[in-house]
Write an enzyme that holds these catalytic residues in place. Structure first.
Site, PDB file in Angstrom:
ATOM      1  N   LEU A  10       0.811  -1.218   0.000  1.00  0.00           N
ATOM      2  CA  LEU A  10       0.000   0.000   0.000  1.00  0.00           C
ATOM      3  C   LEU A  10       0.845   1.268   0.000  1.00  0.00           C
ATOM      4  CD1 LEU A  10      -2.792  -1.156   2.485  1.00  0.00           C
ATOM      5  CD2 LEU A  10      -2.836  -1.184  -0.023  1.00  0.00           C
ATOM      6  N   VAL A  12       2.247   4.333  -2.627  1.00  0.00           N
ATOM      7  CA  VAL A  12       1.372   5.215  -3.394  1.00  0.00           C
ATOM      8  C   VAL A  12       0.570   4.481  -4.473  1.00  0.00           C
ATOM      9  CG1 VAL A  12       3.379   5.942  -4.732  1.00  0.00           C
ATOM     10  CG2 VAL A  12       1.333   7.295  -4.833  1.00  0.00           C
ATOM     11  N   MET A  13       1.210   3.569  -5.201  1.00  0.00           N
ATOM     12  CA  MET A  13       0.500   2.902  -6.301  1.00  0.00           C
ATOM     13  C   MET A  13      -0.583   1.956  -5.774  1.00  0.00           C
ATOM     14  SD  MET A  13       1.579   3.937  -9.262  1.00  0.00           S
ATOM     15  CE  MET A  13       1.100   2.666 -10.422  1.00  0.00           C
ATOM     16  N   GLY A  14      -0.220   1.150  -4.789  1.00  0.00           N
ATOM     17  CA  GLY A  14      -1.173   0.183  -4.253  1.00  0.00           C
ATOM     18  C   GLY A  14      -2.368   0.858  -3.591  1.00  0.00           C
ATOM     19  N   ALA A  76       9.224  -3.828  -7.307  1.00  0.00           N
ATOM     20  CA  ALA A  76       9.534  -4.896  -8.260  1.00  0.00           C
ATOM     21  C   ALA A  76      10.846  -5.573  -7.877  1.00  0.00           C
ATOM     22  CB  ALA A  76       9.617  -4.320  -9.670  1.00  0.00           C
ATOM     23  N   ASN A 102       6.222  -3.096 -11.695  1.00  0.00           N
ATOM     24  CA  ASN A 102       6.977  -3.021 -12.944  1.00  0.00           C
ATOM     25  C   ASN A 102       7.978  -4.164 -13.032  1.00  0.00           C
ATOM     26  OD1 ASN A 102       6.292  -1.084 -14.794  1.00  0.00           O
ATOM     27  ND2 ASN A 102       7.343   0.562 -13.691  1.00  0.00           N
ATOM     28  N   SER A 128       0.208   1.497 -16.303  1.00  0.00           N
ATOM     29  CA  SER A 128       0.855   2.779 -16.608  1.00  0.00           C
ATOM     30  C   SER A 128      -0.069   3.944 -16.307  1.00  0.00           C
ATOM     31  CB  SER A 128       1.279   2.852 -18.073  1.00  0.00           C
ATOM     32  OG  SER A 128       1.843   4.128 -18.329  1.00  0.00           O
ATOM     33  N   LYS A 183       4.267  -3.617 -21.550  1.00  0.00           N
ATOM     34  CA  LYS A 183       4.467  -2.442 -20.691  1.00  0.00           C
ATOM     35  C   LYS A 183       5.906  -1.937 -20.812  1.00  0.00           C
ATOM     36  CE  LYS A 183       3.900   0.487 -17.145  1.00  0.00           C
ATOM     37  NZ  LYS A 183       5.172   0.852 -16.592  1.00  0.00           N
ATOM     38  N   HIS A 186       6.152  -0.095 -23.986  1.00  0.00           N
ATOM     39  CA  HIS A 186       5.493   1.201 -23.750  1.00  0.00           C
ATOM     40  C   HIS A 186       6.485   2.191 -23.133  1.00  0.00           C
ATOM     41  CE1 HIS A 186       3.759   4.058 -20.869  1.00  0.00           C
ATOM     42  NE2 HIS A 186       2.759   4.201 -21.710  1.00  0.00           N
ATOM     43  N   ASN A 187       7.184   1.735 -22.107  1.00  0.00           N
ATOM     44  CA  ASN A 187       8.118   2.634 -21.435  1.00  0.00           C
ATOM     45  C   ASN A 187       9.276   3.021 -22.345  1.00  0.00           C
ATOM     46  OD1 ASN A 187       6.407   2.028 -19.309  1.00  0.00           O
ATOM     47  ND2 ASN A 187       8.051   2.052 -17.805  1.00  0.00           N
ATOM     48  N   GLU A 190       8.040   5.630 -24.499  1.00  0.00           N
ATOM     49  CA  GLU A 190       7.944   6.844 -23.663  1.00  0.00           C
ATOM     50  C   GLU A 190       9.308   7.562 -23.602  1.00  0.00           C
ATOM     51  OE1 GLU A 190       6.266   5.935 -19.759  1.00  0.00           O
ATOM     52  OE2 GLU A 190       7.805   7.154 -18.803  1.00  0.00           O
ATOM     53  N   ARG A 447      33.870  -9.447 -43.664  1.00  0.00           N
ATOM     54  CA  ARG A 447      33.758 -10.602 -42.774  1.00  0.00           C
ATOM     55  C   ARG A 447      34.313 -11.851 -43.457  1.00  0.00           C
ATOM     56  NH1 ARG A 447      29.072 -12.510 -41.248  1.00  0.00           N
ATOM     57  NH2 ARG A 447      29.804 -13.065 -39.176  1.00  0.00           N
TER      58      ARG A 447
HETATM   59  P1  NBP Z   1       7.488   0.977  -4.044  1.00  0.00           P
HETATM   60  O1  NBP Z   1       8.038   0.445  -5.310  1.00  0.00           O
HETATM   61  O2  NBP Z   1       8.206   2.055  -3.361  1.00  0.00           O
HETATM   62  O3  NBP Z   1       7.311  -0.268  -3.007  1.00  0.00           O
HETATM   63  C1  NBP Z   1       6.905  -0.044  -1.694  1.00  0.00           C
HETATM   64  C2  NBP Z   1       5.989  -1.164  -1.252  1.00  0.00           C
HETATM   65  O4  NBP Z   1       6.660  -2.433  -1.311  1.00  0.00           O
HETATM   66  C3  NBP Z   1       5.549  -0.985   0.183  1.00  0.00           C
HETATM   67  O5  NBP Z   1       4.217  -1.396   0.300  1.00  0.00           O
HETATM   68  C4  NBP Z   1       6.495  -1.913   0.929  1.00  0.00           C
HETATM   69  O6  NBP Z   1       6.004  -2.312   2.176  1.00  0.00           O
HETATM   70  C5  NBP Z   1       6.518  -3.061  -0.016  1.00  0.00           C
HETATM   71  N1  NBP Z   1       7.589  -4.030   0.234  1.00  0.00           N
HETATM   72  C6  NBP Z   1       8.935  -3.929   0.058  1.00  0.00           C
HETATM   73 BR1  NBP Z   1       9.789  -2.414  -0.450  1.00  0.00          BR
HETATM   74  N2  NBP Z   1       9.607  -5.040   0.369  1.00  0.00           N
HETATM   75  C7  NBP Z   1       8.674  -5.907   0.758  1.00  0.00           C
HETATM   76  C8  NBP Z   1       8.727  -7.244   1.194  1.00  0.00           C
HETATM   77  N3  NBP Z   1       9.881  -7.919   1.274  1.00  0.00           N
HETATM   78  N4  NBP Z   1       7.573  -7.852   1.552  1.00  0.00           N
HETATM   79  C9  NBP Z   1       6.401  -7.200   1.466  1.00  0.00           C
HETATM   80  N5  NBP Z   1       6.285  -5.936   1.038  1.00  0.00           N
HETATM   81  C10 NBP Z   1       7.398  -5.293   0.684  1.00  0.00           C
HETATM   82  O7  NBP Z   1       5.945   1.403  -4.237  1.00  0.00           O
HETATM   83  P2  NBP Z   1       5.214   2.184  -5.444  1.00  0.00           P
HETATM   84  O8  NBP Z   1       5.975   3.366  -5.884  1.00  0.00           O
HETATM   85  O9  NBP Z   1       3.822   2.346  -4.990  1.00  0.00           O
HETATM   86  O10 NBP Z   1       5.244   1.125  -6.646  1.00  0.00           O
HETATM   87  C11 NBP Z   1       4.684  -0.161  -6.534  1.00  0.00           C
HETATM   88  C12 NBP Z   1       4.939  -0.909  -7.830  1.00  0.00           C
HETATM   89  O11 NBP Z   1       4.300  -0.236  -8.903  1.00  0.00           O
HETATM   90  C13 NBP Z   1       6.418  -1.000  -8.205  1.00  0.00           C
HETATM   91  O12 NBP Z   1       6.663  -2.239  -8.795  1.00  0.00           O
HETATM   92  C14 NBP Z   1       6.585   0.101  -9.213  1.00  0.00           C
HETATM   93  O13 NBP Z   1       7.650  -0.130 -10.084  1.00  0.00           O
HETATM   94  C15 NBP Z   1       5.247   0.047  -9.924  1.00  0.00           C
HETATM   95  N6  NBP Z   1       4.848   1.263 -10.610  1.00  0.00           N
HETATM   96  C16 NBP Z   1       5.048   2.485 -10.067  1.00  0.00           C
HETATM   97  C17 NBP Z   1       4.648   3.631 -10.726  1.00  0.00           C
HETATM   98  C18 NBP Z   1       4.849   4.974 -10.109  1.00  0.00           C
HETATM   99  O14 NBP Z   1       4.527   5.964 -10.791  1.00  0.00           O
HETATM  100  N7  NBP Z   1       5.320   5.071  -8.889  1.00  0.00           N
HETATM  101  C19 NBP Z   1       4.024   3.528 -11.947  1.00  0.00           C
HETATM  102  C20 NBP Z   1       3.788   2.288 -12.481  1.00  0.00           C
HETATM  103  C21 NBP Z   1       4.204   1.157 -11.793  1.00  0.00           C
HETATM  104  P3  NBP Z   1       6.403  -1.467   3.515  1.00  0.00           P
HETATM  105  O15 NBP Z   1       5.443  -0.327   3.560  1.00  0.00           O
HETATM  106  O16 NBP Z   1       6.203  -2.440   4.591  1.00  0.00           O
HETATM  107  O17 NBP Z   1       7.831  -1.029   3.348  1.00  0.00           O
END
Ligand code: NBP
Length: 478
Positions: A10, A12-14, A76, A102, A128, A183, A186-187, A190, A447
């Protein structure tokens, strides 16, 4: 056992995805490794819909209707494997795990295989649109089995962005890692789009002599035409922004070294392995990388070259029009390269990717969303077997009209010493495709000379070798 779907992770994305699901009438069970985030999500946004907070994986799984549907939205890489390792033993045959992070498509292929052996569906879904997209409607690119997609479709369609014609920006892209592959491409596209806009900015600034404000106007005009896109729109917004501290244009206050999180690099690495030339994307990745080599740039700043001199104002106006042509043509080339890569990926990994449908789900929500994508969709609708987008009748006509100005822009940039790796790589790709004969004949002869690598002839079948070190006679080598 009341929740339609669970979300774990949870940040920002979740959280935004969970809120989007809840706002659209789904009961969403939410969980995060650190439970404080789960509590604050429910405290802050609990009134937006039906949330079921869970303190542990066991609690989350227990709260889900069967077959269970669970989205993981964690960092990821290793975190995703850790989460899967924790949840998989709690799940049953027929349950569906969606990874919305990602992930690299090769990891997704591996995870899908491992979970399939336990009867669990694993869906790698490219998402995305950044934070805003996750909340208000992203473009969603799910892979995995058709059966899993069928069970997710109503939910995904309810939270995805809408294209201008009202269609949801999600579709079943293909099996196993197809969604994350698409995806990734796509990137990559981008990256290329951003680089090309950057080159247009550079030329308008240093050669046309425009201020950031004037360039924002030019971009605004382009954004009402065929270059209408989210990236064009936000570029104009950035350029009108004034730095609060210095009072200077904001763009001048930002350090000119661009970073990257790696999906562009993955695209190029994968393209190299597939043997697909994605030069526009590669130049964009290299340009970001080179911008970050501060020591190298400092050591090279004394190298001789022309000093960019600004043009007269009517010449500048004409030049801006030419840049629009160069930008459009170069953009078309990088999209053609990206689509070539998706075709090659589909062939290599046995995915049944509908190339027109990919364009359709990128019309809304995602970062490269643009009016142009509807043209790409239409090109594949007209000819699903289209070898390259450049050969589409409408696009090739536009290239015909653009190519004179495109060449002029690359020539002017070169004369003024302004780097245009994106524009020039795209033009070289275009000219390579149209060339009757390529110097590859000489390469192949070299060659054969140094390594006896053989060659084929233009006038008859077979494989040949010339005895370069001896009598220079030719022999059959097949
Ligand atoms: P982050 O990529 O910063 O991940 C943070 C989350 O991962 C937190 O909920 C954290 O839990 C959890 N986590 C980690 Br770190 N290690 C863990 C583990 N061993 N077990 C369980 N949970 C774990 O978050 P985000 O920026 O929201 O991105 C989430 C995904 O979405 C990524 O894969 C990212 O590449 C992808 N994405 C992001 C965007 C963007 O614009 N930001 C866009 C598209 C896709 P905690 O709170 O307990 O530390």
């Amino acid at each position: 056992t009341s929740a339609d779907i669970g979300v774990t992770g949870l940040a920002v994305m979740g959280s935004n995805l969970a809120r989007n699901l809840a706002r659209n009438g789904n009961t969403v069970a939410v969980h995060n490794r650190t439970p404080a985030k789960t509590r604050s999500l429910v405290e802050d946004f609990g009134d937006e819909g039906a949330f079921v907070p869970a303190e542990s994986p066991q609690e989350l799984v227990a709260s889900l209707k069967r077959p269970r549907r669970l989205i993981t939205m964690v960092k990821a890489g290793e975190a995703t494997d850790a989460v899967i390792g924790e949840f998989a033993p709690l799940l049953e045959e027929g349950d569906v795990v969606v990874d919305g992070g990602n992930a690299h498509f090769a990891d997704t292929r591996r995870r899908e295989r491992e979970l399939r052996e336990r009867g669990i569906h694993f869906v790698g879904a490219g998402i995305s649109g950044g934070e805003e997209g996750a909340l208000r409607g992203p473009s969603i690119m799910p892979g995995g089995s058709a059966e899993a997609y069928a069970s997710l479709a109503p939910m995904l369609e309810s939270i995805a962005a809408e294209a201008p014609d009202g269609a949801p920006c999600t579709t079943h892209v293909g099996t196993d890692g197809a969604g994350h592959f698409v995806k990734m491409v796509h990137n990559g596209i981008e990256y290329a789009d951003m680089q090309l806009i950057g080159e247009a900015f550079h030329l308008l600034r240093d050669v046309a002599g425009y201020t950031p404000e004037q360039i924002a106007d030019v971009f605004g005009t382009w954004n009402r035409g065929r270059l209408d896109s989210y990236l064009m729109e936000i570029s104009a917004q950035v350029l009108t922004h004034t730095d609060a501290e210095t009072g200077a244009p904001f763009v001048d206050a930002v350090a000119d070294s661009a970073e990257q999180k790696g999906t562009g690099r993955w695209t190029v690495q994968t393209a190299l392995e597939l043997g697909v030339p994605v030069s526009g994307i590669a130049e964009a990745v290299f340009a970001r990388s080179l911008s970050g080599h501060g020591v190298l740039r400092a050591a090279s700043s004394g190298l001789p070259g022309p000093r960019a001199e600004a043009m007269e104002s009517d010449a500048a106006g004409r030049f801006a029009d030419q840049i629009e042509q160069a930008l459009y043509a170069s953009k078309l080339v990088s999209y053609a390269q990206g689509w070539h890569m998706m075709r090659a990926g589909a062939q290599e990994y046995d995915w049944d990717i509908d190339l027109g449908a990919v364009a359709a789900i990128w019309r809304g929500g995602c970062i490269i969303r643009a009016a142009f994508l509807d043209r790409v969709r239409a090109a594949y609708a007209a000819d699903p077997g289209l070898t390259t987008l450049l050969a589409d009748e409408g696009f090739s006509r536009e290239l015909g009209r653009a190519q004179g100005d495109w060449r002029a822009v690359v020539a002017t940039a070169t004369r003024h010493g302004v780097p245009v790796p994106g524009f020039s790589a795209a033009l070289s790709y275009y000219d390579t495709l149209r060339a009757g004969r390529l110097p590859a004949a000489l390469t192949q002869a070299q060659r054969d000379f140094f390594g006896a690598h053989t060659y084929r002839r233009v006038d008859r079948e077979g494989v040949f070798h010339t005895r370069w070190g001896g009598d220079r006679g030719e022999e059959r080598a097949d």
